[in-house]
Design an enzyme around this catalytic site. Structure first.
Site, PDB file in Angstrom:
ATOM      1  N   ASP A  79       0.912  -1.258  -0.089  1.00 24.23           N
ATOM      2  CA  ASP A  79      -0.085   0.025   0.122  1.00 24.23           C
ATOM      3  C   ASP A  79       0.826   1.178  -0.136  1.00 24.23           C
ATOM      4  OD1 ASP A  79      -2.751   1.206   0.409  1.00 24.23           O
ATOM      5  OD2 ASP A  79      -1.603   1.987   2.082  1.00 24.23           O
TER       6      ASP A  79
ATOM      7  N   HIS B  89      -6.973  -6.040  -1.519  1.00 24.10           N
ATOM      8  CA  HIS B  89      -5.879  -5.079  -1.208  1.00 24.10           C
ATOM      9  C   HIS B  89      -5.003  -5.491  -0.147  1.00 24.10           C
ATOM     10  CE1 HIS B  89      -4.175  -1.214  -1.324  1.00 24.10           C
ATOM     11  NE2 HIS B  89      -4.302  -1.154   0.010  1.00 24.10           N
TER      12      HIS B  89
END
Length: 323
Positions: free
Chosen positions: A102, A299
Site C-alpha cells: 500500500d 487489497h
C-alpha cells in the site's frame, strides 16, 4: 504481537521503531495505511528463517515511531530518509532490499528510485510503479471527483482534523469496515462508489459483524488498541503531501533500475476497481520486473494470501539477493 522494537534516528531527529530479527542480507518491511509493523507478523519471520536479517518498521506517524506535528514531516523525501537511516544502521556495508505494501509500496518504489546506492532490490504489494504522473495526485482527484461533486477518500483526508474526528471516534469499527470493504471478501457495493462530496468515509460502507477469516484476531486487537492510543493524524499526514512529493520526485530518473517484484490482487480496488492489469504498463519503467496477479485477492495482499506471497517472495529473494 508487540515485541519491543529497536529505535533508529532519522536525519531530522524523528525516531523510527523497527522489529529486527535474523541474520544475513537486510530486508526492510514497510507497511501501508492503516497498518502497523506487526502486519508483517507472518511474512517477516518466514524471511528471517530463510536466512535474512529482517526489519519491520512502524512508518513515522504510526505505532511506536515518533509522530511529528508538522504536515510536511510526512513528505516522501523525509520517509525515504527514514529508510536510509535504518539501512545505514543495520546494513552499512551492503544495499538493503525493500518490501512494501500500500503506501509502503509507494514508499519503497520512491526509495529505490531516489537511493539506488542504498537499496538494491524492491518488492511491492498492491501498488504498482508507473513512473512520475503528469500532475500531483491531489490535482488529479480534484478534477476527477471533487469538481464533479463526487466523494473521494483522499480528498476527504486533506483537511486536518476532519477524518481524524470520524476515525478516532471508534478505531476498531473503522478498521473492521476498511479492512473488509476493500478486501477480496467484499461484495459489490460494500465500498460505495457514488457518494457525494461532503460525505464521511464510513457513510454507506457495509461490513459483516465477524472479522475476515484472513485477518488475525490478535493483530486486529493490537491495531485497534494502538490507533486508539496514537490517533490517526500521523497516518493521515502521508495523504497531505502530494504536491511536495510531486516536486521532489521530479529530480530523479523515474525508471527503476534494480530487480523488482510486484504482487497484486485482481480484486483490489486500488488497481482501478480491480479491472486493470498494471503489469504491461509497469515494464516500460521497471525493466527487471517479476510480476504476479493473484486471482480474487483484494487489497490486503500479505494478509489475504499469506502463503502465496511467501511462496513468491522468498524464491525471488534467493535469486536476487542470495542469503
Amino acid at each position: 504481537m508487540n515485541q519491543r522494537p529497536q529505535l533508529f534516528t532519522a536525519p531530522d531527529g524523528v525516531r523510527i521503531a523497527a522489529e529486527v530479527a535474523g541474520s544475513g542480507p537486510l530486508v526492510l518491511f514497510v507497511h501501508g495505511f492503516p497498518e502497523l509493523r506487526q502486519s508483517w507478523h507472518r511474512l517477516a519471520p518466514a524471511v528471517a528463517a530463510a536466512g535474512y536479517r529482517t526489519a519491520a518498521i512502524d512508518v513515522r506517524g504510526y505505532g511506536d515511531s515518533d509522530r511529528p506535528e508538522a504536515i510536511d514531516a510526512y513528505r516522501m523525501e523525509a520517509i525515504v530518509a527514514d529508510l536510509v537511516a535504518v539501512a545505514d544502521a543495520l546494513s552499512p556495508e551492503a544495499p538493503a532490499t525493500l518490501v512494501g505494501h500500500d503506501w509502503g509500496a509507494s514508499i519503497v518504489w520512491n526509495s529505490v528510485m531516489a537511493r539506488p546506492d542504498r537499496f538494491g532490490a524492491v518488492a511491492a504489494l498492491s501498488i504498482p510503479w508507473l513512473g512520475r504522473a503528469a500532475a500531483p495526485f491531489d490535482a488529479m482527484f480534484k478534477r476527477r471527483f471533487t469538481d464533479k461533486g463526487r466523494f473521494f477518500y483522499q480528498a476527504y483526508f486533506q483537511e486536518p482534523g476532519v477524518a481524524e474526528a470520524e476515525l478516532e471516534a471508534d478505531p476498531a469499527r473503522f478498521l473492521h469496515a476498511f479492512y473488509h470493504s476493500i478486501s477480496g471478501d467484499a461484495a459489490p457495493g460494500d465500498w460505495p462508489n457514488d457518494k457525494p462530496h461532503g460525505a464521511k468515509l464510513l457513510d454507506g460502507i457495509r461490513f459483516p459483524d465477524t472479522l475476515p477469516a484472513w485477518l488475525d484476531p490478535g493483530y486486529f486487537a493490537h491495531a485497534s488498541a494502538t490507533f486508539a492510543r496514537t490517533g490517526f493524524a500521523g497516518a493521515l499526514g502521508r495523504y497531505r503531501n502530494h504536491g511536495r512529493d510531486f516536486d521532489w520526485a521530479g529530480g530523479f530518473d523515474p525508471v527503476i533500475r534494480r530487480p523488482a517484484l510486484f504482487i497484486g490482487g485482481s480484486s483490489d480496488p486500488a488497481l482501478v476497481l480491480g479491472t486493470a492489469d498494471p503489469v504491461p504498463l509497469m515494464r516500460a519503467v521497471v525493466p527487471d520486473l517479476e510480476a504476479h496477479m493473484l486471482a480474487g485477492c483484494g487489497h490486503w495482499t500479505q494478509a489475504e494470501r499469506a502463503a502465496e506471497v511467501e511462496a513468491l517472495l522468498i524464491p525471488w529473494l534467493r535469486r536476487t539477493v542470495p542469503a
